[in-house]
Design an enzyme around this catalytic site. Structure first.
Site, mmCIF file in Angstrom:
data_model
loop_
_atom_site.group_PDB
_atom_site.id
_atom_site.type_symbol
_atom_site.label_atom_id
_atom_site.label_comp_id
_atom_site.label_asym_id
_atom_site.label_seq_id
_atom_site.Cartn_x
_atom_site.Cartn_y
_atom_site.Cartn_z
ATOM 1 N N ASP A 133 -9.385 3.777 6.133
ATOM 2 C CA ASP A 133 -8.343 2.894 7.300
ATOM 3 C C ASP A 133 -8.485 4.615 8.513
ATOM 4 O O ASP A 133 -8.738 5.351 8.255
ATOM 5 C CB ASP A 133 -7.289 4.117 6.573
ATOM 6 C CG ASP A 133 -5.551 3.983 7.693
ATOM 7 O OD1 ASP A 133 -5.566 3.953 8.607
ATOM 8 O OD2 ASP A 133 -4.516 4.494 7.264
ATOM 9 N N GLU A 193 -7.840 4.891 11.572
ATOM 10 C CA GLU A 193 -6.195 4.909 12.988
ATOM 11 C C GLU A 193 -6.320 5.838 14.274
ATOM 12 O O GLU A 193 -5.205 6.260 14.241
ATOM 13 C CB GLU A 193 -4.972 4.641 12.257
ATOM 14 C CG GLU A 193 -4.572 5.486 10.897
ATOM 15 C CD GLU A 193 -3.464 5.027 10.177
ATOM 16 O OE1 GLU A 193 -2.494 4.766 11.511
ATOM 17 O OE2 GLU A 193 -3.443 4.597 9.442
ATOM 18 N N ASP A 223 0.784 -1.125 0.315
ATOM 19 C CA ASP A 223 -0.093 -0.277 0.281
ATOM 20 C C ASP A 223 0.936 1.038 -0.026
ATOM 21 O O ASP A 223 2.025 1.410 0.561
ATOM 22 C CB ASP A 223 -1.059 -0.219 1.333
ATOM 23 C CG ASP A 223 -0.357 0.302 2.360
ATOM 24 O OD1 ASP A 223 0.101 1.063 3.239
ATOM 25 O OD2 ASP A 223 -0.067 -0.939 3.090
#
Length: 405
Positions: free
Chosen positions: A122, A124, A28
């Site tokens: 994503d 986080e 990625d």
């Protein structure tokens, strides 16, 4: 993607893991792999044994990775399975999640094509949200993506974030997990949040990959090339697949009435001549037909108080009766009585008594107002909810006295 995870995860180490060589490898990337204008040689990435690449597309509501389009096109031209991710910036109000999802989808375009992984969130960072609000924010983002694309989004996170920042909620266990943990083991170890398996394992954030300048995130896909190909089949339509696989649905639902489209509350729906099919990640594909489907639509469908269907229509214990279960209530139907909605505390009481098998029998009305509360009528009595006490009272029908001789 791994910078924050590496900084926050107490289990992260610099050592590379050793996942099974049978698991497809992938990378990625984001703008971090383009320092000082460096470019990625995607043919070299492919030649190094990688099978997939996930490219950062967006962040928040305005940022677009300036290298996204070129990296995605280059990876695709090199023969890699491709994916796109959005770096979440949670914030209040919860509606910002929908704004970010729409920004993400507008940037990545069509994802319903072969060779494309589902869109990735994503997650986080909390943006200061508490676990309850962060859960709601994440649900809103994922629901918007699945509603607009018909695909099951992938969720990227790491263990300490999930356990500490979102209270280890199991609310997302039906979404495929992209799990970041950098250890020296042959597998990621135990998974948080009720997940029983992982889809992608980001096992190293400082890998050396031919064709990528500097360090790169390296990943394994669970658990074979065939699994990767299946996950990258963006043409699959869950509603159409079920309809095609079950000929009896052609009889109960009839022919499609128009094209499938987004549904409220997270999901997709397809109207048919005599009913509808609804799909979401959390409910699966559910079929409703006849008077129950008509009643559901009259109540606003998934945008209304009943929200999403949780089950197909099934038989009640009462002869010839049918029922359907929704997030916000139940619909009961009997050919001699009609279709009626039961919900809230009255439904809870009705089910506790035995539902259609109880002394009350089948519903004969929707819920209606009475002084101080709400009431529903049944074949043999009524259930009355009183607002002041939040209690439900059973009311037996008064027998009609026989006329005097």
């Amino acid at each position: 993607m791994a910078v924050t995870a590496l900084a926050l995860s107490t289990t992260a180490t610099a050592a590379a893991a050793a996942p099974s060589p049978a698991w497809p490898r992938g990378v990625d990337v984001s703008s971090w792999q383009h320092q000082n204008g460096a470019s990625i040689d995607w043919n070299a990435v492919k030649a190094a044994g990688n099978s997939f690449a996930v490219v950062k597309a967006t962040e928040g509501t305005t940022y677009v990775n300036p290298h996204y389009a070129a990296d995605r096109a280059g990876a695709q031209a090199a023969g890699l399975v491709i994916g796109s991710y959005h770096y979440a910036r949670p914030a209040l109000p919860i509606s910002t999640a929908v704004d970010q999802a729409r920004h993400f989808l507008a940037t990545i375009g069509n994802v319903n094509a072969p060779g494309m992984l589902a869109p990735v969130l994503d997650l986080e960072t909390t943006g200061g949200l508490n676990p309850t609000d962060l859960t709601a924010w994440t649900q809103a983002f994922l629901h918007e993506v699945e509603s607009q694309t018909g695909r099951t989004p992938i969720l990227y996170t790491f263990r300490s974030f999930w356990t500490d920042k979102i209270a280890n909620t199991p609310s997302f266990a039906k979404y495929p997990l992209w799990f970041a943990i950098y250890n020296s083991n042959a597998d990621p170890g135990w998974l948080p949040g009720g997940w029983q398996k992982w889809l992608i394992w980001q096992y190293d954030s400082s890998g050396a990959v031919s064709g990528i300048p500097g360090k790169a995130d390296v990943n394994a896909f669970c658990c074979s090339a065939a699994d990767l190909a299946s996950s990258a089949d963006g043409t699959r339509d869950e509603i159409a697949a079920r309809y095609a696989a079950e000929p009896l649905l052609h009889i109960s639902l009839g022919a499609p009435a128009r094209a499938e489209g987004p549904a409220g509350g997270g999901g997709r729906w397809q109207p048919y001549a005599n009913g509808l099919m609804f799909w979401s990640v959390e409910t699966g594909a559910r079929a409703l037909f006849g008077p129950i489907a008509q009643k559901y639509l009259a109540y606003g469908g998934s945008n209304g108080s009943l929200r999403r269907p949780l089950e197909d229509i099934s038989w009640t214990t009462a002869p010839d009766g049918l029922q359907a279960v929704f997030e916000g209530g139940w619909i009961y139907w009997h050919p001699a009585l009609g279709a009626f909605v039961v919900h809230g505390e009255i439904l809870n009481k009705y089910l506790a008594l035995g539902g259609s098998a109880s002394w009350l029998g089948m519903p004969t009305s929707d819920e209606y107002d009475v002084p101080g509360g709400r009431e529903s009528a049944f074949q043999n009595g009524k259930l009355r909810w009183t607002a002041a006490t939040n209690q439900v009272t059973e009311i037996h029908n008064t027998p009609v006295a026989a006329p005097a001789p």
